[in-house]
Design an enzyme around this catalytic site. Structure first.
Site, PDB file in Angstrom:
ATOM      1  N   THR A 163       0.933  -1.188   0.025  1.00  0.00           N
ATOM      2  CA  THR A 163      -0.018  -0.001   0.097  1.00  0.00           C
ATOM      3  C   THR A 163       1.003   1.013  -0.050  1.00  0.00           C
ATOM      4  O   THR A 163       1.732   1.301   0.950  1.00  0.00           O
ATOM      5  CB  THR A 163      -0.821  -0.010   1.220  1.00  0.00           C
ATOM      6  N   LYS A 165       2.245   4.624   0.892  1.00  0.00           N
ATOM      7  CA  LYS A 165       2.001   5.766   2.072  1.00  0.00           C
ATOM      8  C   LYS A 165       3.010   6.779   1.702  1.00  0.00           C
ATOM      9  O   LYS A 165       3.871   6.694   0.898  1.00  0.00           O
ATOM     10  CB  LYS A 165       2.637   4.911   3.453  1.00  0.00           C
ATOM     11  N   HIS A 284     -11.365  -4.006  -0.634  1.00  0.00           N
ATOM     12  CA  HIS A 284     -10.929  -3.594   0.924  1.00  0.00           C
ATOM     13  C   HIS A 284     -12.171  -3.239   1.726  1.00  0.00           C
ATOM     14  O   HIS A 284     -13.203  -3.101   1.234  1.00  0.00           O
ATOM     15  CB  HIS A 284     -10.268  -1.989   0.715  1.00  0.00           C
TER      16      HIS A 284
END
EC number: 4.1.1.39
Length: 459
Positions: A163, A165, A284
């Protein structure tokens, strides 16, 4: 007069302990905590009534229908071991109560109203048995595990993700750069964070464009197929589909959706679009803990996972067993099997209350994500097996040398674990040793091992 007005006990009509369940019934297991003084049979019957045909008083229009055909029935009640006033109430619903191919309608019926019911202190839906006849009305995942492997040409190992960031605040160009570095380093996928939609600092179209550029560049340089989960979640269904269409035009392999905040109706529409247009769909589960975290009230995640398999998604986040988020190993493995396998036997030790036959509905890859790093790799490989996606956000981007070396470290650790497993070594016992050996020929991995050697999320 043909009918007797007034309030009557639910258990007279809705508690039927001698009922033989039908193959076409939807079966539910509820954990019921009645108010003091309410007998469990009455509470169980109340749940069956309120979530099917019942209302609080006798109505004369009951005479116009065949209640016996349409009512939910509480057919079995058992006390919960170790809990004083909790019971598992088993309820059977006739199939005709539900609209075909609608997860939305199924939930509106089964959990729509009954959770606010006064006679109950708390109520939790623990499991659902979806009958074959109902499963067959759903398309399910756009592609499923096997087709995904064929599209990506990746076999015999878990897939790796990351993911990007910081999740909020990067510009599209810098975001794309981070995507490129991770994919170039050896990951299979990168991911939009669930709350990256289309904000003032980065509009969706710019992000899609720069991520596609990053993906094609990494693909050309590595000779491997790469993907980035482009989050198509939006404020309206039309906008969501517009984003999915643009992703398809860019030729990328996969898009993403937040299925609980976005809603089952939107999710199912997106799943249909994805199958029609060859896009994989990553799901998700943002908001799931609001629904599933309380032990005695809400809906267990295994039910939300089953619902997602019906609504459609190729990947779904399902806890890590080892990272920073809650999850008990056996229970987690129970719903991981419900996502992947075609036929799952009832097994109460793993939280599976009913035998479930999916009749070849495609499977969903479980995604392990949240606070995991290279030292967890042997455990993750062991627990989740090949059909999974392991996602390291901070565990990639937090590498002291940068994103690409972070990706290299994860890929080397994974390949080392898979090789060790294939050679017959015991990952549970020799895991740390396997990682240490791999460090010798990967300075990137050695640096990662140094950074995270002390991290534990144990509370």
């Amino acid at each position: 007069v043909g009918f007797k007005a007034g309030v009557k006990d639910y258990k007279l009509t809705y508690y039927t302990p001698d009922y033989e369940t039908k193959d076409t019934d939807i079966l539910a297991a509820f954990r019921v905590t009645p108010q003091p003084g309410v007998p469990p049979e009455e509470a169980g019957a109340a749940v069956a009534a309120e979530s099917s045909t019942g209302t609080w008083t006798t109505v004369w229009t009951d005479g116009l229908t065949n209640l016996d055909r349409y009512k939910g029935r509480c057919y079995h009640i058992e006390p919960v071991a170790g809990e004083e006033s909790q019971f598992i109430a088993y309820v059977a619903y006739p199939l005709d109560l539900f609209e075909e191919g609608s997860v939305t309608n199924m939930f509106t019926s089964i959990v729509g109203n009954v959770f606010g019911f006064k006679a109950l202190r708390a109520l939790r839906l623990e499991d659902l048995r979806i009958p074959v006849a109902y499963v067959k009305t759903f398309q399910g995942p756009p592609h499923g595990i096997q087709v995904e492997r064929d599209k990506l040409n990746k076999y015999g190992r878990p897939l790796l993700g990351c993911t990007i960031k910081p999740k909020l605040g990067l510009s599209a160009k810098n975001y794309g750069r981070a995507v490129y570095e991770c994919l170039r380093g050896g990951l299979d996928f990168t991911k939009d964070d669930e709350n990256v939609n289309s904000q003032p600092f980065m509009r969706w179209r710019d992000r899609f464009l720069f991520c596609a550029e990053a993906l094609y560049k990494a693909q050309a340089e590595t000779g491997e197929i790469k993907g980035h989960y482009l989050n198509a979640t939006a404020g309206t269904c039309e906008e969501m589909l517009k984003r999915a269409v643009f992703a398809r035009e860019l030729g990328v392999p996969i898009v993403m959706h937040d299925y609980l905040t976005g809603g089952f109706t939107a999710n199912t529409s997106l799943a249909f679009y994805c199958r029609d247009n060859g896009l994989l769909l990553h799901i998700h589960r943002a908001m799931h803990a609001v629904i599933d975290r309380q032990k005695n009230h809400g809906i267990h995640f295994r039910v939300l996972a089953k619902a997602l398999r019906m609504s459609g998604g190729d990947h779904i986040h399902s806890g890590t067993v080892v990272g920073k988020l809650e999850g008990e190993r056996e229970i987690t493995l129970g719903f991981v099997d419900l996502l992947r396998d075609d036929f799952i036997e009832k097994d109460r030790s793993r939280g599976i209350y009913f035998t479930q036959d999916w009749v070849s509905l495609p499977g969903v890859l479980p995604v392990a994500s949240g606070g995991i790093h290279v030292w967890h790799m042997p455990a993750l490989t062991e627990i989740f097996g090949d059909d999974s996606v392991l996602q390291f956000g901070g565990g990639t981007l937090g590498h002291p040398w940068g994103n690409a070396p972070g990706a290299v470290a994860n890929r080397v650790a994974l390949e080392a674990c898979v090789q060790a497993r294939n050679e017959g070594r015991d990952l549970a016992r020799e895991g740390n040793e396997i990682i240490r050996e791999a460090c010798k020929w990967s300075p990137e991995l050695a640096a990662a091992c140094e950074v995270w050697k002390e991290i534990k999320f144990e509370f």
